[in-house]
Motif scaffolding. Structure first.
Motif, short mmCIF file in Angstrom:
data_model
loop_
_atom_site.label_atom_id
_atom_site.label_comp_id
_atom_site.label_asym_id
_atom_site.label_seq_id
_atom_site.Cartn_x
_atom_site.Cartn_y
_atom_site.Cartn_z
N MET A 73 0.82 -1.21 0.00
CA MET A 73 0.00 0.00 0.00
C MET A 73 0.86 1.27 0.00
SD MET A 73 -3.12 -0.78 -0.33
CE MET A 73 -3.90 0.77 0.09
N LYS A 74 2.07 1.17 0.53
CA LYS A 74 2.96 2.32 0.55
C LYS A 74 3.27 2.79 -0.87
CE LYS A 74 7.47 3.90 2.20
NZ LYS A 74 8.72 3.51 2.92
N GLU A 75 3.44 1.83 -1.78
CA GLU A 75 3.74 2.19 -3.18
C GLU A 75 2.53 2.84 -3.84
OE1 GLU A 75 6.93 -1.39 -4.19
OE2 GLU A 75 4.78 -1.79 -4.10
N VAL A 76 1.33 2.39 -3.49
CA VAL A 76 0.12 2.99 -4.03
C VAL A 76 -0.01 4.43 -3.55
CG1 VAL A 76 -2.40 2.88 -4.08
CG2 VAL A 76 -1.06 0.77 -4.23
N LYS A 77 0.27 4.67 -2.27
CA LYS A 77 0.22 6.04 -1.73
C LYS A 77 1.23 6.93 -2.44
CE LYS A 77 -1.34 4.68 2.90
NZ LYS A 77 -0.98 4.62 4.35
N THR A 78 2.43 6.40 -2.69
CA THR A 78 3.45 7.17 -3.41
C THR A 78 2.99 7.50 -4.82
OG1 THR A 78 5.19 6.05 -2.14
CG2 THR A 78 5.86 7.17 -4.16
N LEU A 79 2.33 6.53 -5.44
CA LEU A 79 1.82 6.72 -6.80
C LEU A 79 0.84 7.90 -6.86
CD1 LEU A 79 1.38 5.75 -9.76
CD2 LEU A 79 -0.42 4.26 -8.86
N PHE A 80 -0.15 7.90 -5.97
CA PHE A 80 -1.15 8.97 -5.97
C PHE A 80 -0.52 10.30 -5.56
CE2 PHE A 80 -4.23 5.45 -5.88
CZ PHE A 80 -5.15 5.92 -6.81
N LYS A 81 0.45 10.26 -4.67
CA LYS A 81 1.13 11.48 -4.25
C LYS A 81 1.85 12.12 -5.43
CE LYS A 81 4.64 13.26 -1.06
NZ LYS A 81 5.63 12.92 -0.01
N GLU A 82 2.51 11.32 -6.25
CA GLU A 82 3.21 11.85 -7.41
C GLU A 82 2.24 12.43 -8.44
OE1 GLU A 82 7.25 9.04 -7.40
OE2 GLU A 82 5.65 8.68 -8.87
N GLN A 83 1.05 11.83 -8.55
CA GLN A 83 0.06 12.36 -9.50
C GLN A 83 -0.40 13.75 -9.08
OE1 GLN A 83 -0.21 10.20 -12.16
NE2 GLN A 83 1.15 9.01 -10.84
N PHE A 84 -0.74 13.93 -7.80
CA PHE A 84 -1.25 15.21 -7.31
C PHE A 84 -0.16 16.28 -7.31
CE2 PHE A 84 -4.50 12.41 -5.33
CZ PHE A 84 -5.64 13.02 -5.88
N GLU A 85 1.06 15.89 -7.01
CA GLU A 85 2.14 16.87 -6.97
C GLU A 85 2.55 17.35 -8.36
OE1 GLU A 85 5.27 14.94 -4.86
OE2 GLU A 85 4.50 15.50 -2.87
N ASN A 86 2.19 16.62 -9.40
CA ASN A 86 2.61 16.98 -10.76
C ASN A 86 1.41 17.25 -11.68
OD1 ASN A 86 5.76 16.36 -10.95
ND2 ASN A 86 4.83 14.77 -9.68
N LEU A 87 0.29 17.69 -11.09
CA LEU A 87 -0.90 17.96 -11.90
C LEU A 87 -0.64 19.02 -12.96
CD1 LEU A 87 -3.87 17.85 -9.33
CD2 LEU A 87 -3.41 16.27 -11.22
N GLY A 88 0.12 20.05 -12.60
CA GLY A 88 0.43 21.11 -13.56
C GLY A 88 1.15 20.57 -14.78
N ILE A 89 2.17 19.75 -14.54
CA ILE A 89 2.93 19.15 -15.65
C ILE A 89 2.04 18.24 -16.48
CG2 ILE A 89 4.79 17.52 -16.18
CD1 ILE A 89 6.31 18.60 -13.80
N ILE A 90 1.19 17.48 -15.82
CA ILE A 90 0.30 16.55 -16.52
C ILE A 90 -0.60 17.30 -17.50
CG2 ILE A 90 -1.67 15.00 -16.23
CD1 ILE A 90 -0.36 14.07 -13.59
N PHE A 91 -1.22 18.39 -17.06
CA PHE A 91 -2.14 19.13 -17.93
C PHE A 91 -1.40 19.87 -19.03
CE2 PHE A 91 -5.01 18.52 -14.29
CZ PHE A 91 -6.18 18.15 -14.97
N ARG A 92 -0.22 20.40 -18.74
CA ARG A 92 0.53 21.11 -19.77
C ARG A 92 0.98 20.18 -20.88
NH1 ARG A 92 2.72 23.91 -15.31
NH2 ARG A 92 4.61 22.60 -15.32
N ILE A 93 1.53 19.03 -20.50
CA ILE A 93 2.01 18.08 -21.52
C ILE A 93 0.83 17.49 -22.28
CG2 ILE A 93 3.25 15.91 -21.89
CD1 ILE A 93 5.00 16.57 -19.53
#
Length: 269
Positions: free
Chosen positions: A1-21
């Motif tokens: 579950m720790k890896e899943v939490k890290t996964l979602f954390k990386e998604q939220f922290e990089n939302l700006g990059i995700i939408f720009r790309i």
């Protein structure tokens, strides 16, 4: 579950990059075409017209849809399938196709499948509006049950994120995986109830129950039940639990493979 939490954390922290790309990907994909981004919306509409002519008129598959005209029933299903199919296939090669970007920019590789998920949303919204318009023309009007689509939309995004992380990692580890996945998605197209209703007496009950295990079917039928005013999602608890079990499996296995081999992705590619 720790890896899943890290996964979602990386998604939220990089939302700006995700939408720009994602916006950049939409423009670059069709920049050499005369119609440009119009193809992003025109292609699925052409496919809908073909399937309606073949299955709705030619084979007359729309005669028994619980009182619902075949066209709105099919359009809603194909809208959801078209989006899930593109995100699944694009997500599986999201890391291998972005090697140059990953080597030059500082952001986690886990956001690459999410970029594909977001970049395909524009065509999904257009087709969804078209589906609602077709439904209104066929006497299907808004009701309280329409709010349920929000649940299925969120469930679809989480499932596609889990599937994207899983497939993108496996594609690097097993180079034939993307080709196998393309073939599998062609089979699932006909096994997900996109073009015909297999929940009838024409199919044996065990066969129907087996097809209902397909998580793509759960989302497609869920959108239909929401917009066609049929069933609340809590009225089918077994299918709901099975869907989230599949999603959790892909999340756990996919995030584990991703973080275990991420440091070696560049060498493996």
């Amino acid at each position: 579950m720790k890896e899943v939490k890290t996964l979602f954390k990386e998604q939220f922290e990089n939302l700006g990059i995700i939408f720009r790309i994602s916006r950049y990907s939409d423009k670059s994909q069709y920049q050499s075409h005369y119609l440009g981004l119009v193809w992003q919306y025109l292609y699925p509409l052409i496919q809908i017209a073909i399937y309606w002519l073949v299955f709705g008129i030619g084979l007359k598959s729309g005669n028994n849809m619980n009182g619902i005209s075949y066209l709105p029933w099919m359009v809603i299903g194909y809208t959801v399938w078209f989006y899930m199919n593109r995100v699944t296939l694009d997500g599986s090669k999201s890391i291998t196709s972005r090697v140059g970007m990953v080597s030059k920019m500082k952001f986690p590789m886990s956001v690459l499948p999410t970029i594909k998920l977001v970049s395909n949303l524009s065509s999904f919204w257009t087709m969804l509006v078209f589906s609602i318009f077709v439904g209104l023309l066929n006497g299907i009007y808004p009701s309280l049950m329409w709010i349920q689509w929000i649940y299925y939309f969120v469930a679809m995004l989480i499932f596609l994120l889990a599937l994207g992380i899983f497939n993108s990692a496996v594609t690097i580890l097993i180079r034939d995986w993307h080709i196998m996945l393309q073939s599998l998605m062609r089979v699932l197209f006909y096994m997900s109830g996109v073009l015909f209703n297999f929940e009838t007496t024409a199919f044996p009950a065990p066969f129907v129950r087996l097809l209902q295990l397909n998580p793509f079917y759960y989302i497609i039928s869920g959108f239909r039940e929401s917009f066609l005013n049929e069933t609340w999602f809590w009225d089918r608890p077994v299918l709901t639990l099975e869907f989230w079990a599949f999603t959790l499996f892909f999340l756990l296995v996919g995030s584990h493979l991703h973080y275990k081999f991420r440091s070696r992705f560049m060498d493996l590619i």
